[in-house]
Scaffold this active site. Sequence first.
Site, PDB file in Angstrom:
ATOM      1  N   HIS A   1      -6.255   3.700  -5.475  1.00 14.54           N
ATOM      2  CA  HIS A   1      -5.861   3.525  -6.883  1.00 14.54           C
ATOM      3  C   HIS A   1      -6.972   2.893  -7.715  1.00 14.54           C
ATOM      4  O   HIS A   1      -6.710   2.356  -8.798  1.00 14.54           O
ATOM      5  CB  HIS A   1      -4.573   2.693  -6.976  1.00 14.54           C
ATOM      6  CG  HIS A   1      -3.359   3.424  -6.492  1.00 14.54           C
ATOM      7  ND1 HIS A   1      -2.190   2.797  -6.138  1.00 14.54           N
ATOM      8  CD2 HIS A   1      -3.133   4.752  -6.288  1.00 14.54           C
ATOM      9  CE1 HIS A   1      -1.296   3.713  -5.741  1.00 14.54           C
ATOM     10  NE2 HIS A   1      -1.856   4.886  -5.819  1.00 14.54           N
ATOM     11  N   ASN A  55       6.459  -6.099   6.204  1.00 13.27           N
ATOM     12  CA  ASN A  55       6.801  -6.341   4.798  1.00 13.27           C
ATOM     13  C   ASN A  55       7.730  -7.556   4.720  1.00 13.27           C
ATOM     14  O   ASN A  55       8.220  -8.051   5.735  1.00 13.27           O
ATOM     15  CB  ASN A  55       7.504  -5.094   4.221  1.00 13.27           C
ATOM     16  CG  ASN A  55       7.326  -4.950   2.725  1.00 13.27           C
ATOM     17  OD1 ASN A  55       6.285  -5.301   2.174  1.00 13.27           O
ATOM     18  ND2 ASN A  55       8.332  -4.433   2.043  1.00 13.27           N
ATOM     19  N   ALA A 100       3.268 -11.872   4.610  1.00 19.24           N
ATOM     20  CA  ALA A 100       2.108 -11.202   5.207  1.00 19.24           C
ATOM     21  C   ALA A 100       1.177 -12.176   5.927  1.00 19.24           C
ATOM     22  O   ALA A 100       0.630 -11.840   6.983  1.00 19.24           O
ATOM     23  CB  ALA A 100       1.343 -10.450   4.120  1.00 19.24           C
TER      24      ALA A 100
HETATM   25  P1  NAD Z   1       5.235  -3.228  -5.125  1.00 15.30           P
HETATM   26  O1  NAD Z   1       5.109  -4.369  -6.057  1.00 15.30           O
HETATM   27  O2  NAD Z   1       6.058  -2.065  -5.518  1.00 15.30           O
HETATM   28  O3  NAD Z   1       5.826  -3.771  -3.735  1.00 15.30           O
HETATM   29  C1  NAD Z   1       5.334  -4.889  -3.091  1.00 15.30           C
HETATM   30  C2  NAD Z   1       6.010  -5.029  -1.738  1.00 15.30           C
HETATM   31  O4  NAD Z   1       5.459  -6.176  -1.111  1.00 15.30           O
HETATM   32  C3  NAD Z   1       7.528  -5.241  -1.810  1.00 15.30           C
HETATM   33  O5  NAD Z   1       8.166  -4.395  -0.873  1.00 15.30           O
HETATM   34  C4  NAD Z   1       7.713  -6.718  -1.431  1.00 15.30           C
HETATM   35  O6  NAD Z   1       8.893  -6.946  -0.692  1.00 15.30           O
HETATM   36  C5  NAD Z   1       6.493  -6.948  -0.562  1.00 15.30           C
HETATM   37  N1  NAD Z   1       6.023  -8.328  -0.569  1.00 15.30           N
HETATM   38  C6  NAD Z   1       6.049  -9.236  -1.586  1.00 15.30           C
HETATM   39  N2  NAD Z   1       5.508 -10.396  -1.199  1.00 15.30           N
HETATM   40  C7  NAD Z   1       5.131 -10.231   0.093  1.00 15.30           C
HETATM   41  C8  NAD Z   1       4.524 -11.075   1.060  1.00 15.30           C
HETATM   42  N3  NAD Z   1       4.181 -12.327   0.773  1.00 15.30           N
HETATM   43  N4  NAD Z   1       4.280 -10.581   2.299  1.00 15.30           N
HETATM   44  C9  NAD Z   1       4.619  -9.295   2.615  1.00 15.30           C
HETATM   45  N5  NAD Z   1       5.204  -8.461   1.741  1.00 15.30           N
HETATM   46  C10 NAD Z   1       5.453  -8.916   0.503  1.00 15.30           C
HETATM   47  O7  NAD Z   1       3.736  -2.772  -4.764  1.00 15.30           O
HETATM   48  P2  NAD Z   1       3.122  -1.475  -4.071  1.00 15.30           P
HETATM   49  O8  NAD Z   1       4.053  -0.939  -3.043  1.00 15.30           O
HETATM   50  O9  NAD Z   1       1.724  -1.800  -3.737  1.00 15.30           O
HETATM   51  O10 NAD Z   1       3.108  -0.324  -5.167  1.00 15.30           O
HETATM   52  C11 NAD Z   1       3.021  -0.412  -6.476  1.00 15.30           C
HETATM   53  C12 NAD Z   1       1.664  -0.339  -7.161  1.00 15.30           C
HETATM   54  O11 NAD Z   1       1.320  -1.678  -7.471  1.00 15.30           O
HETATM   55  C13 NAD Z   1       0.448   0.167  -6.487  1.00 15.30           C
HETATM   56  O12 NAD Z   1       0.021   1.294  -7.155  1.00 15.30           O
HETATM   57  C14 NAD Z   1      -0.617  -0.913  -6.708  1.00 15.30           C
HETATM   58  O13 NAD Z   1      -1.808  -0.313  -7.167  1.00 15.30           O
HETATM   59  C15 NAD Z   1      -0.042  -1.763  -7.792  1.00 15.30           C
HETATM   60  N6  NAD Z   1      -0.361  -3.203  -7.817  1.00 15.30           N
HETATM   61  C16 NAD Z   1      -1.499  -3.704  -7.249  1.00 15.30           C
HETATM   62  C17 NAD Z   1      -1.752  -5.080  -7.246  1.00 15.30           C
HETATM   63  C18 NAD Z   1      -3.039  -5.570  -6.638  1.00 15.30           C
HETATM   64  O14 NAD Z   1      -4.066  -4.912  -6.736  1.00 15.30           O
HETATM   65  N7  NAD Z   1      -3.015  -6.712  -5.959  1.00 15.30           N
HETATM   66  C19 NAD Z   1      -0.817  -5.956  -7.807  1.00 15.30           C
HETATM   67  C20 NAD Z   1       0.352  -5.406  -8.407  1.00 15.30           C
HETATM   68  C21 NAD Z   1       0.566  -4.022  -8.389  1.00 15.30           C
END
Ligand code: NAD
Length: 243
Positions: free
Chosen positions: A108, A201, A219
Amino acid sequence: MRPKNIVILTGAGISAESGIQTFRDKGGLWEKYRLEDVATPQAFRKNPAFVLDFYNKRKKDLLKVEPNAAHFALARLEKEYPGKVLLVTQNVDDLHERAGSKNLIHMHGELLKVRCEHCGAIFREEGDIFVDNPCPSCGKSGGLRPHVVWFGETPLFLEKIYSALNECDLFVAIGTSGTVYPAAGFVVVARKAGAYCVELNLEPSAMADYFHEHHYGPATKIVPTFVEKLLQTKISFDTEKSP
Ligand code: NAD
């Protein structure tokens, strides 16, 4: 038997404990902004200054945080595992590379990179970008945008990713909700190709039923434990087992 080819998909959950909010955090960033206003090509055409400002702020946030134990565990796995380990991340942050991962695909895009819509040049830029900044490559103004894949755009390196999924014997998804496609469907491809599939997760994702094995928790706890077991080959890979 030790898997020879491992593909690991990471999502926003792996960076949550570093202080980067996921889409799902209550009261978080994504409750203040609508995706349609900041993460689509239409939003950028309509109000480029607003979209650039949003990403300038995200860059500042990213430069303040550090990789966590889960990022470091995956970098260690790549270094010490006697087989291939490919990391595919949906995250636009650079925490995997800061932890030391090298064989990494940013499907992405990358928040700390900028792309010129005029000439296609991609370059690293940690500072702010504004609508009238000229491109350092072609010199034209008005074409600079974050090098991130917005909703409605095609993710990067898909051919390479699908080829790795079709060859892997272990697929692991970490910190991803299983709701954003095509990444959500990778488990289906890997499983069809005969891979053993593991979900790590905080809670069951929307795709949980497709995985053979699940570990739920933060995580920073479950990823280092899983990596340790993998390095000691203490995991049994029974793809016949029903999930
Ligand atoms: P999402 O926000 O949809 O899901 C995050 C998942 O992580 C959830 O299932 C949640 O239960 C889990 N989660 C939350 N805290 C956690 C922890 N401490 N340990 C383990 N699991 C945990 O995100 P996604 O599935 O990556 O998809 C959505 C989009 O979000 C992607 O396209 C991504 O590019 C974008 N995104 C990226 C960032 C980043 O670069 N860090 C931040 C926000 C969103």
